[in-house]
Motif scaffolding. Sequence first.
Motif, PDB file in Angstrom:
ATOM      1  N   GLU A 182      -6.785  16.546  -7.202  1.00  0.00           N
ATOM      2  CA  GLU A 182      -6.984  16.645  -5.829  1.00  0.00           C
ATOM      3  C   GLU A 182      -5.778  16.541  -4.886  1.00  0.00           C
ATOM      4  O   GLU A 182      -5.729  17.113  -4.035  1.00  0.00           O
ATOM      5  N   LEU A 183      -4.704  15.661  -5.536  1.00  0.00           N
ATOM      6  CA  LEU A 183      -3.234  15.659  -4.776  1.00  0.00           C
ATOM      7  C   LEU A 183      -2.548  17.122  -4.899  1.00  0.00           C
ATOM      8  O   LEU A 183      -2.340  17.390  -3.671  1.00  0.00           O
ATOM      9  N   LEU A 198     -11.547   9.427 -21.281  1.00  0.00           N
ATOM     10  CA  LEU A 198     -11.991   9.062 -19.839  1.00  0.00           C
ATOM     11  C   LEU A 198     -10.618   8.876 -19.092  1.00  0.00           C
ATOM     12  O   LEU A 198     -10.659   9.410 -17.985  1.00  0.00           O
ATOM     13  N   LEU A 199      -9.669   8.209 -19.755  1.00  0.00           N
ATOM     14  CA  LEU A 199      -8.474   8.201 -18.777  1.00  0.00           C
ATOM     15  C   LEU A 199      -7.789   9.542 -18.517  1.00  0.00           C
ATOM     16  O   LEU A 199      -7.396   9.791 -17.419  1.00  0.00           O
ATOM     17  N   THR A 225      -4.442   7.146   1.599  1.00  0.00           N
ATOM     18  CA  THR A 225      -3.993   5.923   0.416  1.00  0.00           C
ATOM     19  C   THR A 225      -4.774   5.966  -0.629  1.00  0.00           C
ATOM     20  O   THR A 225      -5.594   6.800  -0.862  1.00  0.00           O
ATOM     21  N   PHE A 226      -4.326   5.105  -1.593  1.00  0.00           N
ATOM     22  CA  PHE A 226      -5.003   5.082  -2.937  1.00  0.00           C
ATOM     23  C   PHE A 226      -5.738   3.740  -3.218  1.00  0.00           C
ATOM     24  O   PHE A 226      -5.320   2.729  -2.600  1.00  0.00           O
ATOM     25  N   ASP A 227      -6.531   3.794  -4.379  1.00  0.00           N
ATOM     26  CA  ASP A 227      -7.124   2.493  -4.843  1.00  0.00           C
ATOM     27  C   ASP A 227      -6.066   2.212  -5.925  1.00  0.00           C
ATOM     28  O   ASP A 227      -4.875   2.608  -6.291  1.00  0.00           O
ATOM     29  N   GLY A 230      -8.171  14.486 -12.898  1.00  0.00           N
ATOM     30  CA  GLY A 230      -9.214  14.576 -11.586  1.00  0.00           C
ATOM     31  C   GLY A 230      -8.331  14.310 -10.336  1.00  0.00           C
ATOM     32  O   GLY A 230      -8.247  14.977  -9.316  1.00  0.00           O
ATOM     33  N   LEU A 231      -7.584  13.084 -10.568  1.00  0.00           N
ATOM     34  CA  LEU A 231      -6.607  12.538  -9.529  1.00  0.00           C
ATOM     35  C   LEU A 231      -5.569  13.658  -9.010  1.00  0.00           C
ATOM     36  O   LEU A 231      -5.481  14.075  -7.944  1.00  0.00           O
ATOM     37  N   TRP A 270      -5.724   2.144  -8.854  1.00  0.00           N
ATOM     38  CA  TRP A 270      -5.837   3.044 -10.205  1.00  0.00           C
ATOM     39  C   TRP A 270      -4.665   4.166  -9.706  1.00  0.00           C
ATOM     40  O   TRP A 270      -3.983   4.666 -10.356  1.00  0.00           O
ATOM     41  N   ARG A 313      -2.723   4.199  -7.295  1.00  0.00           N
ATOM     42  CA  ARG A 313      -1.415   3.722  -7.083  1.00  0.00           C
ATOM     43  C   ARG A 313      -0.702   3.761  -8.370  1.00  0.00           C
ATOM     44  O   ARG A 313       0.662   4.194  -8.358  1.00  0.00           O
ATOM     45  N   GLU A 369       0.751  -1.232  -0.031  1.00  0.00           N
ATOM     46  CA  GLU A 369       0.012  -0.080   0.090  1.00  0.00           C
ATOM     47  C   GLU A 369       0.749   1.146   0.149  1.00  0.00           C
ATOM     48  O   GLU A 369       1.928   1.580   0.625  1.00  0.00           O
ATOM     49  N   GLY A 408      -9.312  12.301 -18.257  1.00  0.00           N
ATOM     50  CA  GLY A 408      -9.844  12.973 -17.269  1.00  0.00           C
ATOM     51  C   GLY A 408      -9.861  12.318 -15.749  1.00  0.00           C
ATOM     52  O   GLY A 408      -9.808  13.175 -14.720  1.00  0.00           O
ATOM     53  N   GLU A 409      -9.615  11.059 -15.633  1.00  0.00           N
ATOM     54  CA  GLU A 409      -9.402  10.416 -14.540  1.00  0.00           C
ATOM     55  C   GLU A 409      -8.069  10.882 -13.937  1.00  0.00           C
ATOM     56  O   GLU A 409      -7.948  11.345 -12.794  1.00  0.00           O
ATOM     57  N   ALA A 427      -8.401   1.621 -21.655  1.00  0.00           N
ATOM     58  CA  ALA A 427      -9.588   2.555 -21.542  1.00  0.00           C
ATOM     59  C   ALA A 427      -9.496   3.554 -22.704  1.00  0.00           C
ATOM     60  O   ALA A 427      -8.586   3.920 -23.228  1.00  0.00           O
TER      61      ALA A 427
END
Lengths: 101, 391
Positions: free
Chosen positions: A90-91, A79-80, A44-46, A86-87, A48, A50, A25, A82-83, A75
């Motif tokens: 947030e960081l 979409l990828l 922590t991350f999921d 987005g991440l 994705w 990570r 983790e 954008g993800e 993917a």
Amino acid sequence: MTEKIDLSRTYAPSDDVVVREIEGEIVIVPLTSGIGDVEDECFTFDEWGRAVWSKIDGSRPLETVVQELLDEYDAPAGLLKGEVVGLLQELYERRMIVDKG
Amino acid sequence: MSAQAYVRKVRSGESGLWKSAKPALTRLDIELTERCNNDCLHCAVNLPAGDIEARGSEWTAERWKTLLTEAAGLGCLVVRLTGGEPLLRADFEEIYLHARRLGLRVMLFTNATLITPRLARLLKDVPPLEAVEVSVYGLTKETCEAVTRVSGSFAACRRGLGLLGENGVAFTVKGAVLPPTSREADALEAWAAGLPGHAGRPAFAMLFDLRSRRDEAAKKNKAIAGLRQGGDEFVSFARRHGDGAVDEWRDFCARSAGGRGDRLFNCLPMGSSAAVDPYGRLQYCLGLRHPGTVYDLAAGSMREAVTKFLPRLRETRAADPAYLERCGRCFLKGLCEQCPAKSWAEHGTLDTPVEYFCGIAHAQAVAAGLLDWGEKAWTVRDGSERAKRRK
């Protein structure tokens, strides 16, 4: 901190956090004050998150990171992208990464 | 790939953090020094602040930093820095900062008398991520210094708390129910609630431990035992805000099935923690200093201690017939403080029932309606069923 993540820029982990890998983790522990909503939590991350985090090392622009992820994940590009943005947004807002230019 | 929240916030101590195996070590307690600048009536640890022999034997900052690095490598997330008074060490900041830079959360136990503007500022800029726990033994100079037995300690403590508050450093005060302070508990709670930076409710020590080092200083044990509250007083104190505590005791017993059997180490949540004394000796917990349960880190490694030595130790079985007859069958195991560390401090063994804690647990059980007066819990065959019926 309302700046938008820019794919042409390079990002790296902030000196305001300590990044640890424990039992597979990734755990991000605030070092200085003001990270996150309260100061008594770590992060922590999921899976994705990570995968993305492991590439945010200040060595290459984000668009290169996105391309690497597109090569690894089945993917749609929009979409990828954008993800990833987005991440990182947030960081960045949590001061866990910094803009290296 | 998920379109949900990207970053998960977790309490570092919570089990949900680990999807697979937990790390070999999750928490480390470090007793940086036995020395203290207070001389509290009830304390089983404190040696004089200027004790040259103790000071000369304490591990250096370099050794602590090496150990902390090793602990972090084993997955440790939280380190408790305690004493004695840990701030007596001139190198405290160096050790603290090293721990934080490793990504360890720090629980600091202190009497606050040695907090300086510089240290308060450091705790603000590089927060410990756990509320600082401050022992406050008295609301007035008279009551406080009747406990600490050091002139000026009251003012110094208040000054330290003020510095924490001014810098926005979260802290919790802890009291003790002692002859000079026994009437102050409610007032201390109200005072603490109004302090800037204070988090949670104060906890109160009542069941004072005897000195776990069986040395010359253990002659203080008789005086400490004389300060302890009896079962009725303990229950009465716990009930001062209502029956919430008594309900919790009943629920606790309903959840714990059967007795301990011959198992000695029953505090399973502590299963991946360890403690180290000021001289580099690793222990199961800070109270357990039986020579057969101590690992000398100078002659080994932290990894070997937590992966081999402690797991073997946890398998130790009780042999004392009284323990097997009583503790082994007692359904109050969740309430009772009986453990190898208490047995060691009281009797110099690992498995002798400690009458004092047994009496406290029985008083709790009577208050919770789980036992009749005079009934012995180990004679009850269906204890947890009884607790469930009486919930």
